[in-house]
Design an enzyme around this catalytic site. Structure first.
Site, PDB file in Angstrom:
ATOM      1  N   LYS A 291      21.380  26.149  45.801  1.00  0.00           N
ATOM      2  CA  LYS A 291      22.356  27.089  46.342  1.00  0.00           C
ATOM      3  C   LYS A 291      21.775  27.904  47.498  1.00  0.00           C
ATOM      4  O   LYS A 291      22.480  28.326  48.385  1.00  0.00           O
ATOM      5  CB  LYS A 291      22.813  28.069  45.243  1.00  0.00           C
ATOM      6  CG  LYS A 291      23.901  27.543  44.369  1.00  0.00           C
ATOM      7  CD  LYS A 291      25.212  27.328  45.103  1.00  0.00           C
ATOM      8  CE  LYS A 291      25.979  28.617  45.356  1.00  0.00           C
ATOM      9  NZ  LYS A 291      27.307  28.343  45.936  1.00  0.00           N
ATOM     10  N   ALA A 292      20.506  28.176  47.422  1.00  0.00           N
ATOM     11  CA  ALA A 292      19.890  29.007  48.464  1.00  0.00           C
ATOM     12  C   ALA A 292      18.401  28.734  48.516  1.00  0.00           C
ATOM     13  O   ALA A 292      17.804  28.341  47.513  1.00  0.00           O
ATOM     14  CB  ALA A 292      20.133  30.482  48.131  1.00  0.00           C
TER      15      ALA A 292
ATOM     16  N   GLY B 275      10.584  29.862  47.213  1.00  0.00           N
ATOM     17  CA  GLY B 275      11.239  28.758  46.517  1.00  0.00           C
ATOM     18  C   GLY B 275      12.753  28.737  46.668  1.00  0.00           C
ATOM     19  O   GLY B 275      13.333  29.438  47.495  1.00  0.00           O
TER      20      GLY B 275
ATOM     21  N   ASP C 212      12.769  44.455  50.014  1.00  0.00           N
ATOM     22  CA  ASP C 212      13.297  43.340  50.811  1.00  0.00           C
ATOM     23  C   ASP C 212      14.820  43.365  50.729  1.00  0.00           C
ATOM     24  O   ASP C 212      15.462  42.339  50.507  1.00  0.00           O
ATOM     25  CB  ASP C 212      12.730  42.004  50.318  1.00  0.00           C
ATOM     26  CG  ASP C 212      12.910  40.885  51.341  1.00  0.00           C
ATOM     27  OD1 ASP C 212      13.129  41.203  52.531  1.00  0.00           O
ATOM     28  OD2 ASP C 212      12.835  39.703  50.965  1.00  0.00           O
TER      29      ASP C 212
END
Ligand code: ADE
Length: 520
Positions: free
Chosen positions: A208-209, A214, A333
């Site tokens: 998915k992303a 990772g 982040d």
């Protein structure tokens, strides 16, 4: 070629070692190094690693994987760390590569003993001299010729055509077993190492992303769809940080991604670290805004829940009857890729791989302040001038939060005028791949911020929303709004009913939404 592919031959060494027995040793420490992370200036890219407790009758060793640049005539370390039980490494106090054969210029050595991989050497052993050529070769008879042909051509050819693909298939099968298959009770071509026992039967369906650490997979566990973030071995630290954050008290919150569990799959250089969480089909806010626009109520719902999630993360909560003490946590982040959109269009915060916990009375323990995504770095981070205090880190998150509010507003249908294509913050100013210097020039020296169109300010609700984002990304960190203030402001805004572009009727008795609550 990735280091992962290049080290493939060494994975077999690890596998070989798994089947060999030896006495248990005490905990081993090895020097740790990860070149990819060090190139990107990430913290924790080098240091000392405590090897995971070995199973009974398994040993821990240390290893070094390095590359030789024949043009520059110098060695560059790729990876250093712990290496599980391999006969190759038994009783070797020094890390020495003896093979003269430089396979793709990658070298590997392993050794036995604490920190034995601090130094490494290449000591190529001469290969055996070829047997002396006989002066007169007897002419072989036809049978002998067939045998010679078999030995010299047919068998090696058969090995290349069948043996190698089979070995590769075995390796892939092992690897894909972790990625795509529900573990079954059928024996696999290679024995499953014991740490894999008791793992959940999870079927990875599709990526998915892809993030810094990772990939995130959509996966199936029994009848549930879940998300699995797969961290490669070199990102183990982020996996550990992330689970540490999720396991804090009070982290089961509707505006924080729901944590399910962690797993370690595979061993040695093949090890992967899984983080299992709730799955959200709409994906990240960034991906959502690329493909969709948002209405005013949708934007408010996303912004309010996102700010509530950040407020909860930042908050220090005393222990109560139901739950323990929650320290303040900075995300470090924060960006639209790390905000997920739930089915009801509320948001939750994800990706705590860089998060920092603030335990009262203890130094925050961070040694490197310049972490996160360049595009979202606050001016003080870009300048390398942050105070290592809790409030400084929380204000850095709030700067990034302002940029995410801008991304939301840029795709909100309430603005007067055509809605442009989705753009990342500062995409106009620094493009898609800014260097640190590009960001410093724009954010610190020119004091640029994403552009707010005049047409956005024509709508009073959006006007207040723009004020809020500007107060989040203030150059003066101390002037920035807190997450709780952003949450309150957006909640007030969304409770207000918009009649037309110039009139706002409040549905409750709160103060005017355009009033600046400077005390917040
Ligand atoms: N992208 C990153 N994490 C995700 C998740 N948990 N669900 C859906 N998409 C994601």
């Amino acid at each position: 070629m990735s280091a992962y592919v290049t080290i493939l031959p060494y994975l077999f060494l690890g596998l070989l070692g798994m089947t060999l027995g030896h006495d248990i040793k005490g905990s081993t420490h090895c020097e740790f190094y990860n070149s990819t992370r060090c190139i990107e200036n990430e913290e924790g890219c080098s240091g000392r690693e405590e090897c995971a407790p070995s199973e009974p009758d398994k040993r821990n060793h240390c290893f070094v994987l390095w590359k030789y640049d024949s043009a520059l005539k110098e060695s560059k370390i790729v990876l250093k760390g712990c290496f599980l039980d391999s006969k190759e490494c038994y009783d070797k106090p020094h890390c020495v590569e003896k093979s003269a054969d430089r396979k793709q210029q990658m070298f590997f050595c392993c050794c036995d003993g604490n920190m034995c991989n601090q130094n490494y050497t290449w000591d190529p052993q001469p290969t055996e001299p070829p047997p002396p050529v006989k002066e007169i070769e007897p002419v072989p008879n036809p049978d002998q010729q067939v045998i010679t042909l078999l030995i010299t051509i047919a068998i090696p050819a058969l090995f290349v055509m069948v043996g190698l693909p089979l070995m590769f298939w075995c390796y892939r099968r092992r690897k894909l077993g972790y990625f795509n298959e529900v573990p079954t009770l059928e024996p696999l071509p290679l024995p499953q190492p014991s740490p894999n026992l008791g793992l959940r039967p999870i079927q990875l369906l599709e990526i998915k992303a892809r993030g810094r650490f990772g990939a995130v997979w959509k996966a199936q566990f029994k009848n549930d769809v879940i998300a699995v973030k797969v961290f490669p071995m070199q990102d183990k630290q982020s996996w550990q940080t992330e689970q540490e954050i999720f396991k804090l008290a009070h982290m089961d919150h509707e505006d924080i991604l729901h944590y399910i569990g962690v797993e370690k799959r595979g061993d040695n250089l093949q090890a992967e670290f899984w983080l299992i969480t709730a799955y959200h089909e709409k994906g990240s806010l960034c991906d959502y805004l690329k493909a969709n626009v948002v209405s005013w109520p949708e934007m408010c719902r996303i912004a309010e829940s996102m700010a509530r999630g950040l407020m909860h993360l930042h908050e220090e909560i005393p222990a109560n009857k139901a739950d323990g003490y929650k320290p303040a946590v900075a995300h470090r982040d924060f960006k639209s890729k790390n905000v997920l959109i739930k089915a009801d269009m509320s948001a939750c915060i994800a990706d705590f791989g860089l998060a920092l916990i603030f335990q009262p009375g203890r130094p925050c323990g961070d040694t490197h302040g310049q972490v996160g995504t360049r595009r979202y770095m606050a001016p003080e981070v870009l300048e390398g001038a942050i105070n290592f205090t809790r409030d400084s880190f929380l204000r850095i998150d709030m700067y990034a939060c302002g940029l995410v509010l801008w991304e939301l507003a840029s795709r909100c249908t309430i603005q007067d005028g055509p809605i442009g294509e989705y753009r990342l913050p500062f995409e106009e100013e620094v493009g898609l791949h800014p260097t640190l210097e590009d960001m410093q020039e724009s954010v610190v020296h020119k004091k640029e911020r994403p552009f707010i169109l005049e047409t956005w300010r024509k709508h009073p609700g959006l006007f207040a929303f723009c004020d809020t984002m500007e107060e989040c990304w203030d150059h003066d960190a101390e002037a920035r709004l807190s997450a709780s203030c952003v949450m309150e402001r957006v909640a007030t805004l969304s409770r207000s009913l918009v009649l037309n572009s110039s009139t706002l009727i409040r549905v409750d008795n709160t103060e005017s939404i355009t009033t600046k609550e400077s005390s917040m």
